[in-house]
Motif scaffolding. Structure first.
Motif, PDB file in Angstrom:
ATOM      1  N   LYS A  62      15.376 -24.840  15.983  1.00 57.46           N
ATOM      2  CA  LYS A  62      16.549 -25.112  16.814  1.00 57.46           C
ATOM      3  C   LYS A  62      16.571 -24.202  18.026  1.00 57.46           C
ATOM      4  CE  LYS A  62      19.934 -27.263  13.900  1.00 57.46           C
ATOM      5  NZ  LYS A  62      20.560 -27.009  12.639  1.00 57.46           N
ATOM      6  N   HIS A 106      29.151 -22.175   8.835  1.00 54.20           N
ATOM      7  CA  HIS A 106      28.338 -21.827   7.668  1.00 54.20           C
ATOM      8  C   HIS A 106      27.634 -20.471   7.797  1.00 54.20           C
ATOM      9  CE1 HIS A 106      24.381 -22.124   5.507  1.00 54.20           C
ATOM     10  NE2 HIS A 106      25.229 -22.180   4.525  1.00 54.20           N
ATOM     11  N   PRO A 123      28.301 -17.208   8.082  1.00 57.34           N
ATOM     12  CA  PRO A 123      28.550 -16.088   7.157  1.00 57.34           C
ATOM     13  C   PRO A 123      28.061 -16.394   5.744  1.00 57.34           C
ATOM     14  CG  PRO A 123      30.528 -16.630   8.399  1.00 57.34           C
ATOM     15  CD  PRO A 123      29.543 -17.707   8.679  1.00 57.34           C
ATOM     16  N   ILE A 135      27.387 -19.546  17.952  1.00 58.80           N
ATOM     17  CA  ILE A 135      25.946 -19.564  18.217  1.00 58.80           C
ATOM     18  C   ILE A 135      25.587 -20.899  18.861  1.00 58.80           C
ATOM     19  CG2 ILE A 135      23.681 -19.515  17.119  1.00 58.80           C
ATOM     20  CD1 ILE A 135      25.006 -17.527  15.108  1.00 58.80           C
ATOM     21  N   PRO A 136      25.075 -20.851  20.097  1.00 58.92           N
ATOM     22  CA  PRO A 136      24.972 -22.076  20.910  1.00 58.92           C
ATOM     23  C   PRO A 136      24.072 -23.159  20.314  1.00 58.92           C
ATOM     24  CG  PRO A 136      23.845 -20.226  21.959  1.00 58.92           C
ATOM     25  CD  PRO A 136      24.629 -19.659  20.827  1.00 58.92           C
ATOM     26  N   GLN A 137      23.032 -22.756  19.581  1.00 54.54           N
ATOM     27  CA  GLN A 137      22.113 -23.794  19.106  1.00 54.54           C
ATOM     28  C   GLN A 137      22.579 -24.473  17.817  1.00 54.54           C
ATOM     29  OE1 GLN A 137      21.405 -20.580  19.643  1.00 54.54           O
ATOM     30  NE2 GLN A 137      19.818 -19.776  18.312  1.00 54.54           N
ATOM     31  N   LEU A 138      23.728 -24.038  17.277  1.00 54.80           N
ATOM     32  CA  LEU A 138      24.228 -24.631  16.032  1.00 54.80           C
ATOM     33  C   LEU A 138      25.451 -25.495  16.317  1.00 54.80           C
ATOM     34  CD1 LEU A 138      24.026 -21.504  13.697  1.00 54.80           C
ATOM     35  CD2 LEU A 138      22.303 -23.239  14.111  1.00 54.80           C
ATOM     36  N   LEU A 193      28.599 -10.973  11.178  1.00 52.91           N
ATOM     37  CA  LEU A 193      28.898 -11.963  10.142  1.00 52.91           C
ATOM     38  C   LEU A 193      28.097 -11.717   8.868  1.00 52.91           C
ATOM     39  CD1 LEU A 193      29.244 -15.221  12.241  1.00 52.91           C
ATOM     40  CD2 LEU A 193      30.989 -13.588  11.556  1.00 52.91           C
ATOM     41  N   ASP A 236      23.092 -22.140   0.557  1.00 51.79           N
ATOM     42  CA  ASP A 236      22.516 -23.275   1.262  1.00 51.79           C
ATOM     43  C   ASP A 236      23.623 -24.111   1.880  1.00 51.79           C
ATOM     44  OD1 ASP A 236      20.824 -25.150   2.179  1.00 51.79           O
ATOM     45  OD2 ASP A 236      20.536 -26.151   0.242  1.00 51.79           O
ATOM     46  N   ILE A 237      23.348 -24.645   3.070  1.00 55.41           N
ATOM     47  CA  ILE A 237      24.397 -25.436   3.742  1.00 55.41           C
ATOM     48  C   ILE A 237      24.700 -26.716   2.987  1.00 55.41           C
ATOM     49  CG2 ILE A 237      22.829 -26.702   5.288  1.00 55.41           C
ATOM     50  CD1 ILE A 237      25.126 -26.283   7.436  1.00 55.41           C
ATOM     51  N   PHE A 280      25.552 -18.360   5.055  1.00 57.79           N
ATOM     52  CA  PHE A 280      24.089 -18.338   5.113  1.00 57.79           C
ATOM     53  C   PHE A 280      23.566 -16.951   4.747  1.00 57.79           C
ATOM     54  CE2 PHE A 280      20.357 -17.554   7.917  1.00 57.79           C
ATOM     55  CZ  PHE A 280      19.469 -18.341   7.199  1.00 57.79           C
ATOM     56  N   PHE A 300      15.106 -21.196  -0.243  1.00 62.30           N
ATOM     57  CA  PHE A 300      15.793 -22.148   0.642  1.00 62.30           C
ATOM     58  C   PHE A 300      16.227 -21.473   1.935  1.00 62.30           C
ATOM     59  CE2 PHE A 300      19.671 -20.437  -1.217  1.00 62.30           C
ATOM     60  CZ  PHE A 300      20.504 -20.411  -0.122  1.00 62.30           C
ATOM     61  N   ARG A 346      35.323 -20.261  10.933  1.00 61.45           N
ATOM     62  CA  ARG A 346      34.178 -19.455  10.512  1.00 61.45           C
ATOM     63  C   ARG A 346      34.649 -18.173   9.820  1.00 61.45           C
ATOM     64  NH1 ARG A 346      30.207 -17.334  15.104  1.00 61.45           N
ATOM     65  NH2 ARG A 346      32.042 -16.074  15.594  1.00 61.45           N
ATOM     66  N   ARG A 384      15.647 -22.573   5.744  1.00 61.60           N
ATOM     67  CA  ARG A 384      16.760 -22.617   6.678  1.00 61.60           C
ATOM     68  C   ARG A 384      16.431 -21.783   7.929  1.00 61.60           C
ATOM     69  NH1 ARG A 384      20.393 -25.155   8.798  1.00 61.60           N
ATOM     70  NH2 ARG A 384      22.204 -24.002   9.448  1.00 61.60           N
ATOM     71  N   LEU A 421      15.940 -25.137  22.200  1.00 55.50           N
ATOM     72  CA  LEU A 421      16.918 -24.852  23.243  1.00 55.50           C
ATOM     73  C   LEU A 421      16.235 -24.629  24.588  1.00 55.50           C
ATOM     74  CD1 LEU A 421      19.917 -24.750  22.631  1.00 55.50           C
ATOM     75  CD2 LEU A 421      19.804 -22.269  22.769  1.00 55.50           C
ATOM     76  N   GLU A 449      27.617 -25.964  11.188  1.00 52.19           N
ATOM     77  CA  GLU A 449      26.588 -24.929  11.011  1.00 52.19           C
ATOM     78  C   GLU A 449      27.099 -23.559  11.428  1.00 52.19           C
ATOM     79  OE1 GLU A 449      22.565 -27.641  11.595  1.00 52.19           O
ATOM     80  OE2 GLU A 449      23.640 -26.861  13.336  1.00 52.19           O
TER      81      GLU A 449
END
Lengths: 251, 428
Positions: free
Chosen positions: B15, A116, A118, A106-109, B342, A125-126, A120, B4, A165, B8, B19, A113
């Motif tokens: 985010k 993380h 799956p 995922i480009p924005q992560l 996922l 929580d990360i 999520f 949470f 991942r 998130r 972009l 992240e």
């Protein structure tokens, strides 16, 4: 049950008389015509076959992205052939690790992240599992790149992130769809070595490929043809590795 | 989804929006302008209405004004024949009848206004001589700035005393002290006993045919009895090209009632009392309460219209947002497929895109609220125009932007969730 299995060698995947028919308006197109496959825990299986052999369809069903028309698919002892979309999402998130041909990060992560993601969707929580995700990133050799975005990474590095991942939620099996298809031979070799390592750790790996050299690394190669299992090859070397891996895992 | 995860997802939304900064910014702009417009327009309207209401309140909601007006037929007659004395208006008899018959009437304030030049030393000013009662300042909320106003004693004895408006005193006396000086009107001398500051802005004393003519603040106040005794009821209008004599007993009568509730029912009674023995319509009723109510009703209509306009502009903004979000969903089909693979459920995907839309709307809304508030502040402090930001307009604008986000975000989000994960993964 027809084929009773010893307890130590639990069948993770148990597919019986699996059929899949696509409904294209009036025309019904059969893609799978009664496939039987059994994959034991800790084994390394390659799926091969020309296009139109039902390889992709089987992969989608194995990955719980699609439901079979008929037959039974047990994943870890649970029948997933008739589950709802929501339940299938749950199964995918908990039991299957995906590795795609085009990495699909995922480009924005950033790296951690992405690893993380799956977790999520399992509601974790990360902050609580940052160490776990970062540890996986280190394990696949991404030291110093934990906060990089996918755009800042090479293809090989991106695929390493994808491997990490796929392990994030400690899945029953890792499903790799042409993982080296977009990589040059050297980087491809590195990724395959990584998969070998996972196998040695006792992971169950199913790899879809059309490259015989890639398939050679698996202990079993299943050839599909016209929606049926055409033949199955066994490779000794990997069997030993699998046995070691299973022992290591059991202890 | 627990707490949470929501945080998130919100972080994730930021985010994703970061972009494409320009795209997100422009999408937000529609929302910003919509909300800004609502708050600003309502604030300006509210300010104007507040000013008008204040002015009317100064006239007094308890009061009714009866004003003498020259009947139309006499006006035209006067222009054809010279030296014509037109006789019209409220009479002393009318005033005493009103006082005697109206229930709940507290006080009656008569005023007789005549235009005459006033002299001091070599200086001359064209003025309005206002003959009235001692409670005039109390009635009109005028302020006695120096000395005193007229008293019952002055009224009773027809004393030659007068009170000047502040600005007239300045023009006539310059920097001399006007108190205890004598000013001359025709052949009579009057002692200046006080200075007055008129407070009313909206209320205009009848200024003959020249509404913009003499300033309202060139007034000389003296006891009504004095004015009648010294100059009679004849007023002379000798402007260029015309010479006109008018005989008006009372230019204006103000009625004060004990309570606001008595004002409305008294109107027909006043009309009945005035129409008796009257052949021509030479008076008008001014009911500040009615004007006040009319202004309030007008305000309510304006506000409704503003809300419609606001809804339309927010609708346009919302469609813009939906358009962008649909484009975003198409652009991020692959990402949606990956997330589904996922372990994301359809609900997770809906939530993700809905939250993104809501972030756009909320930030846009907040910026709009800030902009509107800032504009109102600037208008109030730099241009000194009454601008009132109302809480309900802020809440309405903000709530509307939120609603727009929900309504227009839901469709793209549902479309994203409805994608087949296999198809989505294959999308390039």
């Amino acid at each position: 049950m027809l084929f009773a299995l010893p307890m130590s060698n639990k069948a993770i995947i148990d597919i019986r008389a699996l059929t899949k028919v696509y409904n294209l308006g009036q025309v019904k197109v059969p893609a799978l015509n009664g496939v039987n496959i059994e994959v034991l825990e800790g084994s390394y299986v390659a799926l091969m076959g020309p296009s139109g052999s039902g390889k992709s369809t089987l992969l989608n069903i194995l990955g719980c992205l699609d439901r079979p028309t008929g037959g039974v698919y047990r994943l870890g002892g649970e029948d997933v052939s008739a589950m709802s979309d929501r339940q299938l999402s749950q199964i995918r998130g908990q039991r299957i690790g995906f590795i795609f041909q085009s990495y699909n990060l995922i480009p924005q992560l950033n790296v951690v992240e992405n690893i993380h993601v799956p977790l999520f969707y399992q509601g974790r929580d990360i902050r609580s599992c940052y160490d776990h995700c970062a540890g996986l990133a280190l394990k696949v050799g991404l030291r110093g790149r934990l906060d990089h975005r996918p755009m800042q990474l090479s293809g090989g590095q991106q695929q390493r992130v994808a491997v990490a991942r796929s392990l994030a939620n400690n899945p029953l099996m890792v499903l790799a769809d042409e993982p080296t298809g977009n990589l040059d031979s050297t980087t491809g070799e590195e990724i395959l070595a990584l998969l070998d390592e996972l196998h040695a750790d006792g992971r169950t790996i199913i790899i879809v490929t059309h490259d015989p050299k890639v398939a050679l690394r698996a202990e079993r190669v299943i050839h599909l043809m016209d929606g049926l299992v055409d033949r199955v090859e066994h490779h000794e070397r990997s069997m030993v590795a699998a046995a070691n891996g299973a022992k290591g895992r059991a202890s | 989804m627990n707490g949470f995860s929501l945080i998130r997802i919100i972080q994730l939304g930021f985010k994703s929006l970061r972009l494409h900064k320009l795209r997100s910014g422009l999408t937000m702009l529609g929302m910003v302008i919509g909300v800004w417009a609502v708050i600003t327009l309502v604030a300006i309207g509210e300010g104007a209405s507040h000013d008008a209401q204040e002015a009317i309140k100064r006239l007094g909601a308890h009061n009714i004004l009866i004003r003498s007006i020259e009947p139309a037929e006499e006006k035209s007659g006067a222009s054809s024949t010279r030296n014509f004395v037109s006789e019209y208006g409220i009479t002393y008899h009318d005033a005493s009848r009103l006082q005697a018959t109206l229930p709940g009437l507290k006080r009656v304030l008569p005023e007789m206004v005549q235009r005459r030049p006033v002299y001091y030393d070599r200086f001359q000013q064209d003025c309005q001589i206002v003959g009235t009662y001692p409670f005039y300042p109390d009635f009109t909320k005028a302020l006695v700035v120096r000395g005193r106003f007229l008293t019952e004693f002055d009224e009773l004895h027809r004393n030659n005393v007068c009170v000047l408006t502040e600005s007239l005193a300045l023009r006539l006396f310059g920097h001399q002290d006007p108190l205890e000086s004598q000013v001359r009107v025709e052949d009579q001398y009057f002692r200046v006993i006080g200075l007055l500051r008129e407070m009313s802005g909206v209320e205009q004393r009848p200024q003959g045919n020249e509404p913009e003519g003499k300033p309202l603040d060139s007034n000389v106040y003296m006891p009504l009895s004095t004015l009648r005794a010294r100059f009679g009821e004849m007023d002379m209008d000798s402007r260029a090209g015309s010479f006109k004599l008018e005989r008006v007993e009372l230019t204006q009568v103000r009625l004060e009632f004990a309570s606001v509730d008595l004002v409305e029912p008294s109107i027909p009674l006043i009309k009945a009392a005035m129409e008796k023995d009257r052949k021509k319509k030479d008076y008008e009723l001014i009911v500040p309460l009615n004007i006040l109510n009319a202004i309030k009703a007008q305000r309510a209509r304006d506000t409704r219209m503003l809300l419609y306009i606001a809804c339309i502009s927010l609708l346009v903004g919302g469609i813009g947002i939906m358009n962008i979000m649909l484009a975003t969903v198409t652009e991020r089909t692959r990402e949606i497929g990956v997330r589904r693979a996922l372990g994301a459920t359809r609900g997770d995907i809906i939530l993700q895109f809905l939250v993104e839309t809501l972030i756009l709307c909320l930030i846009g809304g907040l910026a709009g609220v800030g902009g509107g508030w800032g504009f109102a502040w600037a208008r109030e402090h730099w241009f000194h125009l009454t601008t009132i930001v109302t809480e309900w307009s802020v809440l309405a604008a903000f709530g509307l932007s939120l609603a727009v986000g929900l309504v227009f975000g839901l469709y793209p989000a549902r479309r994203a969730a409805a994608l087949d994960p296999i198809e989505a993964l294959r999308h390039s």
